[in-house]
Design a protein around this motif. Structure first.
Motif, PDB file in Angstrom:
ATOM      1  N   GLN A  51       0.836  -1.196   0.000  1.00 49.31           N
ATOM      2  CA  GLN A  51       0.000   0.000   0.000  1.00 49.31           C
ATOM      3  C   GLN A  51       0.875   1.251   0.000  1.00 49.31           C
ATOM      4  OE1 GLN A  51      -3.800   0.473   0.540  1.00 49.31           O
ATOM      5  NE2 GLN A  51      -2.933   2.294  -0.447  1.00 49.31           N
ATOM      6  N   HIS A  52       0.661   2.131  -0.987  1.00 42.93           N
ATOM      7  CA  HIS A  52       1.444   3.359  -1.065  1.00 42.93           C
ATOM      8  C   HIS A  52       0.836   4.424  -0.159  1.00 42.93           C
ATOM      9  CE1 HIS A  52       3.945   6.520  -2.759  1.00 42.93           C
ATOM     10  NE2 HIS A  52       2.869   7.271  -2.919  1.00 42.93           N
ATOM     11  N   VAL A  53       1.682   5.098   0.620  1.00 40.22           N
ATOM     12  CA  VAL A  53       1.252   6.202   1.480  1.00 40.22           C
ATOM     13  C   VAL A  53       1.805   7.491   0.879  1.00 40.22           C
ATOM     14  CG1 VAL A  53       1.320   7.213   3.778  1.00 40.22           C
ATOM     15  CG2 VAL A  53       1.257   4.722   3.516  1.00 40.22           C
ATOM     16  N   HIS A  54       0.942   8.423   0.522  1.00 39.41           N
ATOM     17  CA  HIS A  54       1.378   9.646  -0.151  1.00 39.41           C
ATOM     18  C   HIS A  54       2.065  10.623   0.795  1.00 39.41           C
ATOM     19  CE1 HIS A  54      -0.449   9.076  -4.176  1.00 39.41           C
ATOM     20  NE2 HIS A  54      -1.320   8.320  -3.521  1.00 39.41           N
ATOM     21  N   ILE A  55       1.489  10.867   1.981  1.00 38.26           N
ATOM     22  CA  ILE A  55       2.058  11.800   2.953  1.00 38.26           C
ATOM     23  C   ILE A  55       2.131  11.097   4.302  1.00 38.26           C
ATOM     24  CG2 ILE A  55       1.731  13.985   4.185  1.00 38.26           C
ATOM     25  CD1 ILE A  55       0.271  15.056   1.734  1.00 38.26           C
ATOM     26  N   THR A  56       3.314  11.010   4.864  1.00 39.79           N
ATOM     27  CA  THR A  56       3.502  10.262   6.113  1.00 39.79           C
ATOM     28  C   THR A  56       3.534  11.153   7.353  1.00 39.79           C
ATOM     29  OG1 THR A  56       5.912  10.338   5.843  1.00 39.79           O
ATOM     30  CG2 THR A  56       4.757   8.426   4.918  1.00 39.79           C
ATOM     31  N   ILE A  57       3.460  12.470   7.187  1.00 39.96           N
ATOM     32  CA  ILE A  57       3.514  13.400   8.317  1.00 39.96           C
ATOM     33  C   ILE A  57       2.346  13.138   9.267  1.00 39.96           C
ATOM     34  CG2 ILE A  57       3.454  15.839   8.983  1.00 39.96           C
ATOM     35  CD1 ILE A  57       4.402  16.442   6.075  1.00 39.96           C
ATOM     36  N   PRO A  58       2.593  12.949  10.576  1.00 42.42           N
ATOM     37  CA  PRO A  58       1.492  12.731  11.523  1.00 42.42           C
ATOM     38  C   PRO A  58       0.581  13.955  11.617  1.00 42.42           C
ATOM     39  CG  PRO A  58       3.597  12.064  12.477  1.00 42.42           C
ATOM     40  CD  PRO A  58       3.915  12.826  11.233  1.00 42.42           C
ATOM     41  N   HIS A  59      -0.730  13.710  11.599  1.00 43.10           N
ATOM     42  CA  HIS A  59      -1.721  14.780  11.703  1.00 43.10           C
ATOM     43  C   HIS A  59      -2.659  14.588  12.896  1.00 43.10           C
ATOM     44  CE1 HIS A  59      -0.384  15.722   7.669  1.00 43.10           C
ATOM     45  NE2 HIS A  59      -1.250  16.699   7.554  1.00 43.10           N
ATOM     46  N   GLY A  60      -2.582  13.417  13.553  1.00 42.77           N
ATOM     47  CA  GLY A  60      -3.564  13.084  14.573  1.00 42.77           C
ATOM     48  C   GLY A  60      -4.761  12.357  14.008  1.00 42.77           C
ATOM     49  N   PHE A  61      -4.779  12.175  12.689  1.00 45.13           N
ATOM     50  CA  PHE A  61      -5.834  11.439  11.988  1.00 45.13           C
ATOM     51  C   PHE A  61      -5.267  10.985  10.652  1.00 45.13           C
ATOM     52  CE2 PHE A  61      -6.310  15.993  11.269  1.00 45.13           C
ATOM     53  CZ  PHE A  61      -6.291  16.086   9.886  1.00 45.13           C
ATOM     54  N   ASN A  62      -5.973  10.094   9.993  1.00 44.65           N
ATOM     55  CA  ASN A  62      -5.574   9.587   8.674  1.00 44.65           C
ATOM     56  C   ASN A  62      -6.578  10.046   7.630  1.00 44.65           C
ATOM     57  OD1 ASN A  62      -3.575   6.767   8.727  1.00 44.65           O
ATOM     58  ND2 ASN A  62      -4.195   7.691  10.644  1.00 44.65           N
ATOM     59  N   GLU A 128     -24.141   4.339 -11.341  1.00 48.40           N
ATOM     60  CA  GLU A 128     -23.935   3.758 -12.670  1.00 48.40           C
ATOM     61  C   GLU A 128     -22.507   3.925 -13.164  1.00 48.40           C
ATOM     62  OE1 GLU A 128     -26.870   5.482 -15.199  1.00 48.40           O
ATOM     63  OE2 GLU A 128     -28.551   4.470 -14.209  1.00 48.40           O
ATOM     64  N   ASP A 129     -21.678   4.669 -12.434  1.00 49.20           N
ATOM     65  CA  ASP A 129     -20.304   4.918 -12.840  1.00 49.20           C
ATOM     66  C   ASP A 129     -19.357   4.654 -11.669  1.00 49.20           C
ATOM     67  OD1 ASP A 129     -20.894   6.084 -15.526  1.00 49.20           O
ATOM     68  OD2 ASP A 129     -21.872   7.625 -14.325  1.00 49.20           O
ATOM     69  N   TYR A 130     -18.074   4.629 -11.967  1.00 44.00           N
ATOM     70  CA  TYR A 130     -17.060   4.517 -10.924  1.00 44.00           C
ATOM     71  C   TYR A 130     -17.264   5.636  -9.922  1.00 44.00           C
ATOM     72  CZ  TYR A 130     -12.336   4.196  -8.858  1.00 44.00           C
ATOM     73  OH  TYR A 130     -11.267   4.071  -7.999  1.00 44.00           O
ATOM     74  N   GLY A 131     -17.219   5.310  -8.633  1.00 42.09           N
ATOM     75  CA  GLY A 131     -17.431   6.307  -7.596  1.00 42.09           C
ATOM     76  C   GLY A 131     -16.287   6.343  -6.612  1.00 42.09           C
ATOM     77  N   MET A 132     -16.181   7.473  -5.905  1.00 43.10           N
ATOM     78  CA  MET A 132     -15.107   7.659  -4.936  1.00 43.10           C
ATOM     79  C   MET A 132     -15.668   8.252  -3.650  1.00 43.10           C
ATOM     80  SD  MET A 132     -11.650   7.543  -4.575  1.00 43.10           S
ATOM     81  CE  MET A 132     -10.730   7.941  -6.066  1.00 43.10           C
ATOM     82  N   ILE A 133     -15.275   7.668  -2.533  1.00 43.78           N
ATOM     83  CA  ILE A 133     -15.600   8.245  -1.238  1.00 43.78           C
ATOM     84  C   ILE A 133     -14.290   8.531  -0.506  1.00 43.78           C
ATOM     85  CG2 ILE A 133     -17.936   7.349  -0.903  1.00 43.78           C
ATOM     86  CD1 ILE A 133     -16.827   4.957   0.526  1.00 43.78           C
ATOM     87  N   MET A 134     -14.250   9.671   0.170  1.00 45.69           N
ATOM     88  CA  MET A 134     -13.066  10.098   0.905  1.00 45.69           C
ATOM     89  C   MET A 134     -13.267   9.773   2.379  1.00 45.69           C
ATOM     90  SD  MET A 134     -11.742  11.232  -1.854  1.00 45.69           S
ATOM     91  CE  MET A 134     -10.191  11.978  -1.338  1.00 45.69           C
ATOM     92  N   ALA A 135     -12.199   9.355   3.041  1.00 48.14           N
ATOM     93  CA  ALA A 135     -12.308   8.858   4.417  1.00 48.14           C
ATOM     94  C   ALA A 135     -11.393   9.612   5.370  1.00 48.14           C
ATOM     95  CB  ALA A 135     -11.960   7.375   4.468  1.00 48.14           C
ATOM     96  N   ILE A 136     -11.877   9.817   6.600  1.00 50.12           N
ATOM     97  CA  ILE A 136     -11.082  10.362   7.691  1.00 50.12           C
ATOM     98  C   ILE A 136     -11.115   9.330   8.811  1.00 50.12           C
ATOM     99  CG2 ILE A 136     -10.691  12.326   9.210  1.00 50.12           C
ATOM    100  CD1 ILE A 136     -12.900  13.750   7.385  1.00 50.12           C
ATOM    101  N   LEU A 137      -9.955   8.878   9.247  1.00 49.67           N
ATOM    102  CA  LEU A 137      -9.856   7.855  10.282  1.00 49.67           C
ATOM    103  C   LEU A 137      -9.173   8.435  11.508  1.00 49.67           C
ATOM    104  CD1 LEU A 137      -8.679   5.030   7.895  1.00 49.67           C
ATOM    105  CD2 LEU A 137     -10.833   5.008   9.137  1.00 49.67           C
ATOM    106  N   GLY A 138      -9.677   8.117  12.684  1.00 48.29           N
ATOM    107  CA  GLY A 138      -9.153   8.676  13.915  1.00 48.29           C
ATOM    108  C   GLY A 138      -7.785   8.137  14.285  1.00 48.29           C
ATOM    109  N   GLY A 139      -6.941   8.986  14.844  1.00 44.40           N
ATOM    110  CA  GLY A 139      -5.641   8.579  15.354  1.00 44.40           C
ATOM    111  C   GLY A 139      -4.572   8.482  14.278  1.00 44.40           C
TER     112      GLY A 139
END
Length: 328
Positions: A51-62, A128-139
């Motif tokens: 799995q590629h991680v684009h930005i590794t800087i800690p933010h307190g969330f993902n 009916e088409d490719y869809g994208m959902i954006m996620a915010i994960l705690g910690g």
């Protein structure tokens, strides 16, 4: 002072997102085998080593994302910390409960769902088409991974994927096997499963779902706090989520004492930092699907760069422990 190249390194463009198609245990299970997982900021919860991680800087969330073609679903799972989704594109059905039949809600672009921690949940693209959902994960560590419903682990094993007790995936059809001394991830027992609530649709939607058009109406004069202690969806998941629109945007600079994230959902946004709007140290333009990490203590502002509809989600960490959010 942050230079434009330094800030550009903190922007992940939608077109540059790098998908992982083997991120989770259901990657070979029919109906779930075409989904793509994206880890944008932080380590996320992927079980795949590639799995590629684009930005590794800690933010307190993902920050992450899921992209799926029509009729593709993400299998039932749970998290120990917050999981918030907003729809970037497509039409999505979210469902929850031990078997996915306790409740459900359909979300359209811009809608946001603060999924109660501690319940099994899944989602599928019903558009009916490719869809994208954006996620915010705690910690910063996203709570130590994913807890899968027992039937998901059993179905995956039938298609060659097994999960170690360390949370790593192994593909038996490729000749992979668990290392010596490492066991399989335990399947939840009937007694364990009693700890996972089964809230109804009527119980969940009022306190955990916010509709985009309602939020736009509320953000007609100032940005609206969507998720937070005093937000539309009252919670303290370790971060706050706000919505900024054309009507509530301003060219006045501001700063945060923690890193923050800008995620356009509609329109193009001009972001400027340091100096003034007319004479900034740098600027960048964001489009829907782009993600920008703003460093702590950096003066900045964002406002629409073009005419037309414009809305942007803003996330900043709060340091609150990301505990259980389902209160019954």
């Amino acid at each position: 002072m942050m230079t434009p190249p330094e800030m550009e390194a903190r922007i992940v463009r939608y077109g540059d997102l790098r998908p992982c198609r083997t991120a989770f245990i259901d990657a070979h299970t029919p109906g779930s085998d075409q989904k793509e997982n994206f880890t944008i900021i932080g380590g996320g919860v992927s079980e795949a080593a590639d799995q590629h991680v684009h930005i590794t800087i800690p933010h307190g969330f993902n920050i992450g994302a899921a992209g799926q073609p029509p009729k593709c679903r993400n299998s039932l799972h749970s998290h120990r910390t917050a999981e918030v989704f907003f729809v970037l594109s497509g039409r999505w059905r979210f469902f929850w409960g031990r078997w996915g039949d306790a409740g459900e809600v359909v979300l359209e672009p811009g809608d946001i769902f603060n999924i109660p921690t501690g319940i099994f949940r899944g989602f599928e693209n019903i558009g009916e088409d490719y869809g994208m959902i954006m996620a915010i994960l705690g910690g910063d560590d996203a709570g130590g991974g994913v807890i899968w419903a027992p039937q998901v682990i059993e179905d995956a094993r039938d298609h060659g994927l097994v999960l170690s007790e360390e949370g790593k995936l192994y593909d038996t059809k490729k000749g992979q096997s668990l290392p010596d001394g490492v066991g399989l991830m335990p399947v939840l027992s009937d007694e364990d499963l009693k700890a996972f609530p089964e809230p109804t649709t009527r119980e969940v939607i009022p306190g955990y779902v916010a509709r985009y058009l309602d939020l736009v109406a509320m953000a007609d004069r100032k940005p609206v706090l969507v998720i937070g202690e005093n937000g539309i969806l009252r919670d303290k998941p370790g971060f706050e989520v706000g919505l900024l629109t054309r009507a509530s945007s301003t060219k006045d600079m501001h700063r945060h004492d923690r890193p923050s994230v800008l995620m356009p959902v509609k329109g193009h946004w001009r972001v400027v930092w340091d100096g003034t709007d007319l004479y900034p140290a740098g600027e960048a333009t964001l489009a829907p699907g782009d993600t920008m990490s703003v460093p702590e203590d950096l003066d900045h502002t964002a406002y629409p760069a073009m005419t037309g509809e414009a809305a942007l989600y803003h996330i900043v960490g709060t340091g609150d422990p990301a505990g259980l959010t389902w209160t019954g």
